[in-house]
Design a protein around this motif. Structure first.
Motif, PDB file in Angstrom:
ATOM      1  N   ARG A   1     -19.832-100.679  54.920  1.00  0.00           N
ATOM      2  CA  ARG A   1     -20.791 -99.741  55.528  1.00  0.00           C
ATOM      3  C   ARG A   1     -21.286 -98.708  54.543  1.00  0.00           C
ATOM      4  O   ARG A   1     -22.025 -97.790  54.908  1.00  0.00           O
ATOM      5  N   GLY A   2     -20.809 -98.781  53.322  1.00  0.00           N
ATOM      6  CA  GLY A   2     -21.279 -97.839  52.307  1.00  0.00           C
ATOM      7  C   GLY A   2     -20.463 -96.566  52.210  1.00  0.00           C
ATOM      8  O   GLY A   2     -20.867 -95.607  51.543  1.00  0.00           O
ATOM      9  N   GLN A   3     -19.328 -96.534  52.885  1.00  0.00           N
ATOM     10  CA  GLN A   3     -18.490 -95.330  52.835  1.00  0.00           C
ATOM     11  C   GLN A   3     -17.603 -95.314  51.588  1.00  0.00           C
ATOM     12  O   GLN A   3     -17.126 -96.363  51.151  1.00  0.00           O
ATOM     13  N   VAL A   4     -17.386 -94.125  51.053  1.00  0.00           N
ATOM     14  CA  VAL A   4     -16.276 -93.939  50.119  1.00  0.00           C
ATOM     15  C   VAL A   4     -15.037 -93.821  51.000  1.00  0.00           C
ATOM     16  O   VAL A   4     -15.029 -93.051  51.957  1.00  0.00           O
TER      17      VAL A   4
ATOM     18  N   GLU B   1     -21.454 -90.665  51.790  1.00  0.00           N
ATOM     19  CA  GLU B   1     -20.682 -90.872  53.008  1.00  0.00           C
ATOM     20  C   GLU B   1     -19.225 -91.113  52.660  1.00  0.00           C
ATOM     21  O   GLU B   1     -18.927 -91.818  51.697  1.00  0.00           O
ATOM     22  N   ALA B   2     -18.319 -90.530  53.418  1.00  0.00           N
ATOM     23  CA  ALA B   2     -16.898 -90.725  53.127  1.00  0.00           C
ATOM     24  C   ALA B   2     -16.078 -90.649  54.398  1.00  0.00           C
ATOM     25  O   ALA B   2     -16.431 -89.930  55.338  1.00  0.00           O
ATOM     26  N   ILE B   3     -14.978 -91.406  54.415  1.00  0.00           N
ATOM     27  CA  ILE B   3     -14.069 -91.361  55.567  1.00  0.00           C
ATOM     28  C   ILE B   3     -12.638 -91.424  55.043  1.00  0.00           C
ATOM     29  O   ILE B   3     -12.361 -92.137  54.078  1.00  0.00           O
ATOM     30  N   SER B   4     -11.755 -90.628  55.636  1.00  0.00           N
ATOM     31  CA  SER B   4     -10.368 -90.638  55.160  1.00  0.00           C
ATOM     32  C   SER B   4      -9.470 -91.399  56.131  1.00  0.00           C
ATOM     33  O   SER B   4      -9.722 -91.431  57.339  1.00  0.00           O
ATOM     34  N   PHE B   5      -8.423 -92.010  55.570  1.00  0.00           N
ATOM     35  CA  PHE B   5      -7.431 -92.747  56.360  1.00  0.00           C
ATOM     36  C   PHE B   5      -6.027 -92.335  55.949  1.00  0.00           C
ATOM     37  O   PHE B   5      -5.750 -92.173  54.755  1.00  0.00           O
ATOM     38  N   THR B   6      -5.149 -92.249  56.912  1.00  0.00           N
ATOM     39  CA  THR B   6      -3.723 -92.124  56.576  1.00  0.00           C
ATOM     40  C   THR B   6      -3.260 -93.493  56.069  1.00  0.00           C
ATOM     41  O   THR B   6      -3.978 -94.491  56.226  1.00  0.00           O
TER      42      THR B   6
END
Ligand code: ASP
Ligand code: MG
Length: 411
Positions: free
Chosen positions: A130-133, A94-99
Motif C-alpha cells: 500500500r506504499g506505507q513505511v 505514509e507510515a504505520i507502526s506495529f508491535t
C-alpha cells in the motif's frame, strides 16, 4: 527498487530531534523508491529505566515475574515506534507502526529470552504494497499461545535481521552510534580502524568475544539466510563508510587477522590430581551443567605421575558455583585440589585468513612474551584464537597484538 530493512538503536532515537533525523533519512530512501521497513529500539536508556522500576517493586523481577517483565519492557519500543511513525508522516510519507505481535514475529514462550521461530510477514507486506513505511518495534514477539515475549537485551538487531530474511530484503542496515565495526575497541586500542568488510563468521566471533556493535544472534540469522548487513552511524549524514557484514570470500593475500576483541570478567579453575579416565571429564562437565555453569575453555593434561589435570574457564559471576561444584567432584574422584585464578580477561584474535596459515600462534606468543604478558590458557578454532591473560594486561596485550598483526592505522 529494493526492499530495505533499517534498524535504529536506542541512541539514534534518543530524543525528538534525533527521531526527526531518523524520519528524514527514512523518507529520503522512500522517495528514492525503496520499500522501507524500520525496526526501532527503545529511546535512550528507557529499557534500563524500566528494569530499575521493576526492581524497585520486586528485587528479582526478571526471575520472579518474567511474563510481567516482558509486558513492561515491550512498552519501551512501543513508544519509539509510534513517535517514529508520526515523525515520518510529518515529513511527508505514509507510515504505520506495529508491535512485534502485530508484525507476527512468532517466538517460543521463554519470557525475557525468547527465540524467534517464524516471521509471518503477510501483514507487513500488505502495508508495504500500500506504499506505507512499516515501523516495527524491535526486541519483541508473540508466542504461539499469544503471550508477549522479548528476545533478551539488545534483541532489536535480531528482529531487524529476521524481518529482512523473512521479507527477502536486499539488505539490513543497522544504524547505531558508531560508524562501523572496528579492528579493536578504539577505547582500548588507539590505532584501531574501521573494517570495510567482515564475514559473518568473523563478526559472530568478534561479537561473542565482546565487540558490542552487534548482537551475535542477529549475525547468525544473517549468515543462515544470506542477508547482507551494513553497520553505520545514524549520527552522521549520508550512508558513506560503515561496515558490510556478508559472506565475502577472502583472497589469498588477505591478512591473517581481521580484528581483535576482549572482555574482562573471567576466571580459571584448575582441578588437580584426577584419575586419567574419560569419566573424569564427563563427571566434571555433567556436574557443572547441572549447576548451571557454562564452561568456556577446557583443557586436560596428564602429568608425569599419570594423574590428570583439568583446566576450565568460566565467567567470574559463575565462579563460586563452579568452585563448589569442582571441589565436590575432586573429592568424589579422589583428586587433590582445586585452584582458582580470578581477574582474567579473554582476548580473541579473529580472522578467517588465519586458517591453515602457519606462524600465527608463534607470532602472538612472541609478541606477548616480549611484553612480559603471561597467557593462562589458549584455545583455537578455524577463525579465532582465544587467550586468557590477567585483566590488568588486557589493553596492553590487545594493543600489542593488534599492531603486531598489522591491523593498526599506520600499518
Ligand atoms: N531496548 C532493548 C534493550 O536495550 C532492545 C535493544 O535495544 O535492542 O535491550
Ligand atoms: Mg536499547
Amino acid at each position: 527498487m529494493a526492499l530495505i530493512v533499517q534498524k535504529y538503536g536506542g541512541t539514534s532515537v534518543g530524543d525528538p530531534e534525533r527521531i526527526r533525523r531518523v524520519a528524514e533519512r527514512v523518507c529520503r530512501f522512500r522517495r528514492e523508491g525503496h520499500d522501507m521497513v524500520v525496526v526501532v529500539s527503545a529511546m535512550g536508556d528507557t529499557t534500563d529505566e524500566l528494569v530499575a522500576l521493576a526492581e524497585s517493586v520486586s528485587a528479582a523481577a526478571g526471575k520472579r515475574h518474567p511474563r510481567e517483565m516482558d509486558m513492561l519492557l515491550t512498552a519501551g519500543e512501543r513508544i519509539s515506534m509510534a513517535l517514529v511513525a508520526m515523525a515520518i508522516r510529518e515529513a511527508g510519507q505514509e507510515a504505520i507502526s506495529f508491535t512485534g505481535s502485530q508484525a507476527a514475529i512468532i517466538t517460543d514462550s521463554t519470557h525475557t529470552g525468547a527465540r524467534i521461530e517464524e516471521v509471518r510477514a503477510g501483514r507487513v507486506r500488505e502495508e508495504l504494497n500500500r506504499g506505507q513505511v512499516v515501523i516495527v518495534a524491535g526486541f519483541q514477539g508473540v508466542s504461539r499461545t499469544h503471550e508477549v515475549t522479548t528476545l533478551g537485551r539488545g534483541g532489536s538487531d535480531t528482529t531487524a535481521v529476521a524481518l529482512a530474511a523473512a521479507l527477502n530484503a536486499e539488505r539490513c542496515d543497522i544504524f547505531t552510534d558508531v560508524d562501523g565495526v572496528y579492528t579493536a575497541d578504539p577505547r582500548k586500542v588507539p590505532t584501531a580502524r574501521r573494517i570495510e568488510h567482515v564475514t559473518y563468521e568473523e563478526m559472530i566471533e568478534l561479537a561473542v568475544a565482546g565487540a558490542q556493535v552487534m548482537h551475535p544472534r542477529a549475525v547468525e540469522i544473517g549468515a543462515r539466510y544470506g542477508v547482507p548487513i551494513r553497520v553505520l552511524s545514524s549520527l552522521v549524514d549520508g550512508e558513506d563508510g560503515g561496515t558490510l557484514i556478508a559472506g565475502k570470500e577472502r583472497g589469498m593475500e588477505d591478512p591473517a587477522l581481521t580484528g581483535v576483541a576482549s572482555e574482562k570478567g573471567w576466571a580459571q579453575l584448575v582441578l588437580r590430581g584426577l584419575p586419567p579416565e574419560m569419566r573424569t571429564m564427563t563427571t566434571v562437565l555433567s556436574r557443572l551443567t547441572e549447576a548451571g555453569v557454562s564452561v568456556d575453555l577446557l583443557t586436560q593434561v596428564d602429568r608425569a605421575d599419570g594423574r590428570r589435570l583439568v583446566q576450565i574457564t568460566v565467567a567470574e559471576d559463575e565462579v563460586e558455583e563452579a568452585e563448589r561444584t569442582c571441589e565436590a567432584v575432586v573429592r568424589e574422584l579422589g583428586g587433590e585440589r582445586v585452584d582458582v585464578q580470578h581477574g582474567l580477561a579473554r582476548l580473541a584474535l579473529v580472522g578467517s585468513g588465519m586458517h591453515k596459515r602457519p606462524g600465527v600462534f608463534a607470532q602472538a606468543f612472541e609478541t606477548l612474551r616480549r611484553e612480559g604478558v603471561d597467557v593462562h590458557s589458549v584455545s583455537a578454532a578455524s577463525t579465532s584464537i582465544i587467550l586468557m591473560v590477567a585483566a590488568e594486561d588486557e589493553a596492553r596485550a590487545l594493543t600489542m597484538l593488534h599492531d603486531a598483526f598489522g591491523l593498526g592505522a599506520a600499518a
